[in-house]
Design a protein around this motif. Structure first.
Motif, mmCIF file in Angstrom:
data_model
loop_
_atom_site.group_PDB
_atom_site.id
_atom_site.type_symbol
_atom_site.label_atom_id
_atom_site.label_comp_id
_atom_site.label_asym_id
_atom_site.label_seq_id
_atom_site.Cartn_x
_atom_site.Cartn_y
_atom_site.Cartn_z
ATOM 1 N N VAL A 161 41.354 -25.711 -26.528
ATOM 2 C CA VAL A 161 39.952 -26.129 -26.506
ATOM 3 C C VAL A 161 39.138 -24.934 -26.033
ATOM 4 C CG1 VAL A 161 40.350 -28.586 -26.124
ATOM 5 C CG2 VAL A 161 40.165 -27.049 -24.166
ATOM 6 N N TYR A 162 37.907 -24.869 -26.492
ATOM 7 C CA TYR A 162 37.035 -23.789 -26.050
ATOM 8 C C TYR A 162 35.594 -24.253 -26.130
ATOM 9 C CZ TYR A 162 36.787 -23.023 -31.109
ATOM 10 O OH TYR A 162 36.656 -23.199 -32.462
ATOM 11 N N VAL A 163 34.723 -23.506 -25.516
ATOM 12 C CA VAL A 163 33.301 -23.846 -25.515
ATOM 13 C C VAL A 163 32.590 -22.894 -26.461
ATOM 14 C CG1 VAL A 163 31.211 -23.996 -24.123
ATOM 15 C CG2 VAL A 163 33.421 -24.652 -23.147
ATOM 16 N N GLU A 164 31.785 -23.456 -27.314
ATOM 17 C CA GLU A 164 31.033 -22.638 -28.256
ATOM 18 C C GLU A 164 29.541 -22.867 -28.003
ATOM 19 O OE1 GLU A 164 31.980 -23.579 -32.298
ATOM 20 O OE2 GLU A 164 31.037 -21.773 -33.101
ATOM 21 N N ALA A 165 28.818 -21.768 -27.772
ATOM 22 C CA ALA A 165 27.374 -21.881 -27.524
ATOM 23 C C ALA A 165 26.627 -21.423 -28.770
ATOM 24 C CB ALA A 165 26.971 -21.034 -26.327
ATOM 25 N N GLY A 181 43.044 -20.508 -34.297
ATOM 26 C CA GLY A 181 41.616 -20.665 -34.533
ATOM 27 C C GLY A 181 41.290 -21.534 -35.740
ATOM 28 N N ALA A 182 42.312 -21.948 -36.476
ATOM 29 C CA ALA A 182 42.069 -22.747 -37.673
ATOM 30 C C ALA A 182 41.851 -24.219 -37.300
ATOM 31 C CB ALA A 182 43.239 -22.616 -38.638
ATOM 32 N N ARG A 183 41.318 -24.974 -38.226
ATOM 33 C CA ARG A 183 41.078 -26.423 -38.106
ATOM 34 C C ARG A 183 40.309 -26.793 -36.837
ATOM 35 N NH1 ARG A 183 46.694 -29.367 -39.501
ATOM 36 N NH2 ARG A 183 47.439 -28.068 -37.789
ATOM 37 N N GLY A 391 30.413 -13.392 -28.147
ATOM 38 C CA GLY A 391 31.606 -13.863 -27.458
ATOM 39 C C GLY A 391 32.654 -14.325 -28.460
ATOM 40 N N ILE A 392 33.840 -13.793 -28.345
ATOM 41 C CA ILE A 392 34.933 -14.221 -29.221
ATOM 42 C C ILE A 392 36.191 -14.446 -28.388
ATOM 43 C CG2 ILE A 392 34.089 -12.976 -31.252
ATOM 44 C CD1 ILE A 392 36.474 -10.981 -30.525
ATOM 45 N N LEU A 393 37.205 -15.005 -29.033
ATOM 46 C CA LEU A 393 38.478 -15.207 -28.353
ATOM 47 C C LEU A 393 39.487 -14.171 -28.846
ATOM 48 C CD1 LEU A 393 38.887 -19.075 -28.434
ATOM 49 C CD2 LEU A 393 37.818 -17.629 -26.704
ATOM 50 N N ALA A 394 40.338 -13.755 -27.947
ATOM 51 C CA ALA A 394 41.391 -12.817 -28.319
ATOM 52 C C ALA A 394 42.659 -13.245 -27.608
ATOM 53 C CB ALA A 394 41.015 -11.395 -27.920
ATOM 54 N N ALA A 395 43.781 -12.775 -28.108
ATOM 55 C CA ALA A 395 45.062 -13.112 -27.496
ATOM 56 C C ALA A 395 45.864 -11.848 -27.290
ATOM 57 C CB ALA A 395 45.842 -14.087 -28.378
ATOM 58 N N VAL A 396 46.719 -11.869 -26.285
ATOM 59 C CA VAL A 396 47.571 -10.718 -26.004
ATOM 60 C C VAL A 396 48.919 -11.250 -25.546
ATOM 61 C CG1 VAL A 396 46.715 -10.547 -23.651
ATOM 62 C CG2 VAL A 396 47.756 -8.565 -24.695
ATOM 63 N N LYS A 403 47.606 -7.065 -29.149
ATOM 64 C CA LYS A 403 46.379 -7.856 -29.077
ATOM 65 C C LYS A 403 45.899 -8.224 -30.473
ATOM 66 C CE LYS A 403 44.876 -4.553 -26.531
ATOM 67 N NZ LYS A 403 45.951 -4.086 -25.674
ATOM 68 N N PHE A 404 45.263 -9.350 -30.603
ATOM 69 C CA PHE A 404 44.582 -9.647 -31.866
ATOM 70 C C PHE A 404 43.373 -10.518 -31.558
ATOM 71 C CE2 PHE A 404 47.238 -13.299 -31.237
ATOM 72 C CZ PHE A 404 46.488 -14.359 -31.716
ATOM 73 N N ARG A 405 42.373 -10.430 -32.418
ATOM 74 C CA ARG A 405 41.163 -11.243 -32.242
ATOM 75 C C ARG A 405 41.232 -12.445 -33.153
ATOM 76 N NH1 ARG A 405 38.342 -6.175 -31.922
ATOM 77 N NH2 ARG A 405 37.973 -6.248 -34.147
ATOM 78 N N LEU A 406 40.812 -13.551 -32.648
ATOM 79 C CA LEU A 406 40.757 -14.740 -33.482
ATOM 80 C C LEU A 406 39.555 -14.644 -34.403
ATOM 81 C CD1 LEU A 406 42.810 -15.781 -31.389
ATOM 82 C CD2 LEU A 406 41.854 -18.034 -31.781
ATOM 83 N N PRO A 407 39.648 -15.313 -35.558
ATOM 84 C CA PRO A 407 38.509 -15.251 -36.491
ATOM 85 C C PRO A 407 37.219 -15.664 -35.797
ATOM 86 C CG PRO A 407 40.132 -16.902 -37.149
ATOM 87 C CD PRO A 407 40.744 -16.084 -36.080
#
Lengths: 422, 143, 274
Positions: A161-165, A181-183, A391-396, A403-407
């Motif tokens: 879950v995440y917050v999107e502004a 990041g899909a669906r 603001g974006i999400l990334a994972a490591v 590291k990669f950035r989510l769409p």
């Protein structure tokens, strides 16, 4: 007769000889090269490219390097069509084949993993899924392959879950999506800020802070039904709720007694227990893996640092000493590593600290990295960062540092929370 | 007297070697090698040019071998049917795929001594375009 | 029908005949030998033999137009050489004739010397008879002397044995040193190929048994003692299989047989998390 005896004696002598043993103590830890061959499918066009999703899942984990489909010399669907030498020439270590078919209105996927170097099949499994669940099918297969090869349970089937502004903080959305990041699915929309979402250990509910009543309040909501309950309504700060590992309590921050202190809330009785007593700010609590202690950020030493309190005794100790700013602690599921936001030279990074040795390692190098959330298998973490002012999400990955950035999404994305296993 | 004499003859030590067990062992070995030999054979049969040269030294990986027969047909030591001639475009395709994923792979041309020189140069040019920086020419030590 | 019954009868009569046991024994023995000889081949047959061809390294080069200038002088040189060749051939023939003459002379000399030898032999026989008696006396004396020498020799032998033994020990030590450097190479190669799964931890141990052939190729890898983590064990096995062959160039076959035909690899990471 004597000859026969001699023969066996020679055999025995051979077997009894003490062999030379060479010790191997180091390695290189390159990502595993895997070929995910496009799956066999007799029907028409599918909504999702299952083998592609698996290849992307594995690549994002940082532990794998999938071979480009354009570089494959053959596209086998069965063991009889596998020619190991070709795959070896491409440097492949593992091979994933699959065959999909429609059975009783459901997709059935049979997938097989081959060890190219040993030239043998190491896994074969079947799984089925309904019409709209092709991605679940793919993530399931990714989980199994990941677990087979790395020895760690895969977490591709989990959610976040995440917050999107949106529109410059005019509209806030609490979103649920796959970890890639899909669906995305909308859980809650509000004109007032939403903050700090966090999962229950069974993955059925989330808690979060909402300002919809005009001041911060903590809510609890079922993911499937969207049924929600307000838990706190104190004057001042009501923030940073985190579910305990046994699911019976929440750790949260309240400032009803003057300054922010860490409390626990017993969900069955609704009673609050104050955990910290200090005139400085104590915030951002997180449970230790065994549920017996709470780590939190406090500036009682003059600067924000991480402290740990044992609930039974109330004994508090300082955990971080490196740098002038360490905050937002998260404990890995195995309880051995602490993930923190660490500031050095004015730049915020995500770092890990070994709880036993105290060794700190910086994982990310970009500016303004915040809100780390660890995957339930402890191999990866998701964090929020800024890319081109957005603001974006990334994972490591915790080990390989990949590291990669989510769409990118429509709005500003922040505060990811990785779900537990379902 | 007569019987006595006869016995003497039969008791005489045998003068020649009994060759039957030797033949027997040889036949068994022959069978073993007949069974294993076809399994060891592989590749396309080509008359290599003779020249003094060194073996591939200390290369970790198996080289990629592109064979050219006398009639100008191309073969490669990959795939299910290596004795099936393949068009040049397919061969360069395979070579470039392999080199993209494993750049250290060594490429060797296994050409018949009778193949026109131009044909070999064309092949080498194509292999270079496919990404092989230098190509080995397989030879046989002179007899 | 008829044929079947006759073969059946024949088979039964064979079963009861005296030759049954020896024939069976010999068939079994042959089968046993076939298995023994064919056994070790199995693993090496599964992995296709590698062709390591001899090769000439070739690079494509574009010719620059400076080349034709050289062509003219070369031709002149060649014609000069031809004249030389004719003269040489003439000289060689003359030499051959000389040699034939010399050989004839040598043959004549040989015949003369042989005749002389026969005469000398007859003289020697006569002399020998006279000398024999004197010899017997001497032999008696010699025997006594020999006994003394024997005792001395034994002492010397013991000393030489001790020396040889020491030499052997020294040799073994040298072998061990040589083997050490080769094991270092093997270790480096395997370490450069070993990519450990993220679940690997310090203290995990996996013991593999490796079988080599003298060219350094690996023909068999098997796990003797696993770590309990199958991903870890598989990564170790893969590291060896990725190495494919070890460089054993310059290794004496004695050292190979002693240490490297079959050896163990212990995978025991030291640089990972606990």
């Amino acid at each position: 007769m004597r000859l026969v005896c001699l023969f066996f004696l020679v055999l025995l002598a051979n077997g009894a000889r003490a062999d030379l043993t060479i010790e191997i103590t180091q390695g290189v830890d390159n990502p595993t090269v895997i070929a995910v061959v496009p799956f066999g499918w007799g029907g028409g066009a599918l909504a999702e490219n299952v083998s592609n999703i698996i290849a992307q899942d594995l690549q994002r984990s940082g532990q794998f390097r999938p071979i480009d489909q354009n570089d494959m010399l053959a596209f086998p669907h069965r063991q009889a069509e596998v020619f190991y030498r070709d795959w070896r020439a491409l440097g492949t270590e593992y091979l994933l084949l699959g065959d999909m078919e429609m059975r009783n209105g459901r997709y059935q996927l049979t997938f097989e993993v081959y060890d190219v170097l040993a030239q043998k099949k190491v896994l074969r499994q079947s799984v089925d899924a309904g019409k709209g669940q092709l991605r679940d099918l793919a993530h399931y297969a990714s989980d199994k392959v990941y677990e087979l090869i790395t020895g760690i349970r895969g977490a591709f089937s989990t959610k976040m879950v995440y917050v999107e502004a949106l529109g410059g903080n005019k509209l806030y959305r609490l979103m649920l999506s796959d970890v890639d990041g899909a669906r995305p699915r909308l859980l809650l929309e509000s004109r007032q800020p939403l903050m700090s979402p966090s999962w229950s250990p069974d993955g059925r509910e989330i808690v979060y802070v909402s300002f919809e009543t005009g001041r911060p309040a903590i809510f609890r909501q079922e993911v499937a039904t969207a049924k929600r309950v307000q838990l706190t309504n104190f004057k001042g700060l009501n923030s940073a709720p985190v579910w305990s590992p046994d699911g019976k309590k929440l750790a949260l921050v309240l400032s009803k007694d003057g300054n922010p202190e860490v409390y626990t809330l017993d969900l069955a009785t609704g009673s609050f227990t104050r955990v910290t007593r200090h005139y400085a700010i104590d915030t951002e609590p997180n449970w230790t893996a065994d549920g017996k202690g709470i780590v939190f950020t406090s500036d009682r030493g003059g600067r924000p640092q991480i402290y740990k309190v044992t609930l039974a005794s109330g004994h508090t100790e300082r955990l971080t000493f490196e740098g002038d700013y360490n905050a937002r602690p998260r404990v890995s599921p195995d309880g051995k590593t602490l993930v923190i936001v660490h500031r050095s030279n004015g730049v915020f990074h995500i770092a890990t600290q070994d709880l036993a040795t105290g060794d700190m390692r910086v994982l990310t190098e970009t500016n303004l990295d915040e809100s780390p959330s660890i995957a339930p298998n402890g191999a990866m973490l998701m964090y929020a960062t800024k890319h081109q002012g957005k603001g974006i999400l990334a994972a490591v990955s915790l080990d390989a540092g990949v590291k990669f950035r989510l769409p990118s999404k429509a709005g500003d994305v922040r505060e990811p929370s990785w779900s537990p296993y379902f | 007297m007569r019987g006595n004499f006869r016995r003497k003859v039969t008791k005489k030590p045998m003068a020649e070697i009994n060759v039957v067990p030797y033949i027997d062992v040889m036949l068994v070995l022959l069978v073993v090698f007949m069974v294993t030999a076809p399994l060891l054979m592989q590749g396309v049969k080509v008359d290599l040019p003779q020249a003094p040269s060194g073996p591939i030294d200390n290369k970790d990986d198996e080289p990629l071998i592109v064979s050219v027969k006398k009639d100008g047909s191309y073969y490669i030591n990959l795939g299910r049917d290596q004795k099936q001639p393949k068009p040049l475009s397919e061969i360069t395709g395979i070579v470039s795929k392999v080199l993209r994923n494993k750049p250290s792979t060594f490429v060797v041309v296994w050409g018949d001594a009778q193949v026109p020189y131009g044909k070999v140069v064309t092949l080498m040019t194509e292999l270079q375009k496919a990404g092989a920086p230098s190509v080995g020419m397989a030879t046989e030590p002179p007899r | 029908m008829n044929y079947v019954t006759t073969t059946k009868q024949y088979a039964i009569s064979f079963l009861h005949s005296d030759s049954f046991m020896p024939v069976m024994a010999s068939v079994l023995l042959h089968a046993f030998i076939l298995i023994i000889v064919g056994w070790g081949w199995e693993s090496s047959l599964v992995t296709p033999r590698k062709v390591m061809p001899n090769y000439v390294e070739a690079k494509l080069v574009a010719l620059k137009p400076t080349a034709p200038k050289k062509a003219a002088p070369k031709k002149i040189k060649k014609s000069v050489k031809k004249v030389d060749l004719a003269a040489q051939r003439h000289e060689q023939e003359r030499l051959k004739q000389l040699q034939v003459k010399k050989q004839r002379q040598i043959a004549q000399k040989k015949k003369a010397t042989e005749a002389l030898k026969v005469k000398q032999l007859a003289d020697k026989k006569a002399k020998a008879l006279a000398v024999e008696k004197a010899h017997q006396l001497q032999e008696e004396q010699n025997r006594l002397a020999e006994q003394q020498i024997l005792v001395e020799q034994q002492q010397q032998q013991a000393f030489a044995d001790a020396l040889a033994e020491e030499e052997l020990l020294l040799q073994a030590e040298l072998d061990a040193v040589a083997a050490q450097s080769f094991s270092g190479n093997i270790r480096n190669k395997v370490q450069s190929k070993w990519s450990r799964p993220p679940s690997a931890r310090n203290g995990m141990k996996c013991l593999l048994k490796i079988q080599l052939i003298p060219t350094g190729e690996i023909i068999d890898v098997s796990v003797i003692k696993g770590s309990g983590n199958s991903a870890f064990d598989r990564s170790a096995e893969q590291a060896v299989k990725k190495a494919e062959r070890f460089d054993l160039s310059g290794m004496e076959s004695r050292i190979f047989e002693k240490y490297f035909r079959q050896f163990n690899l212990e995978f025991n990471p030291q640089d990972l998390r606990q």
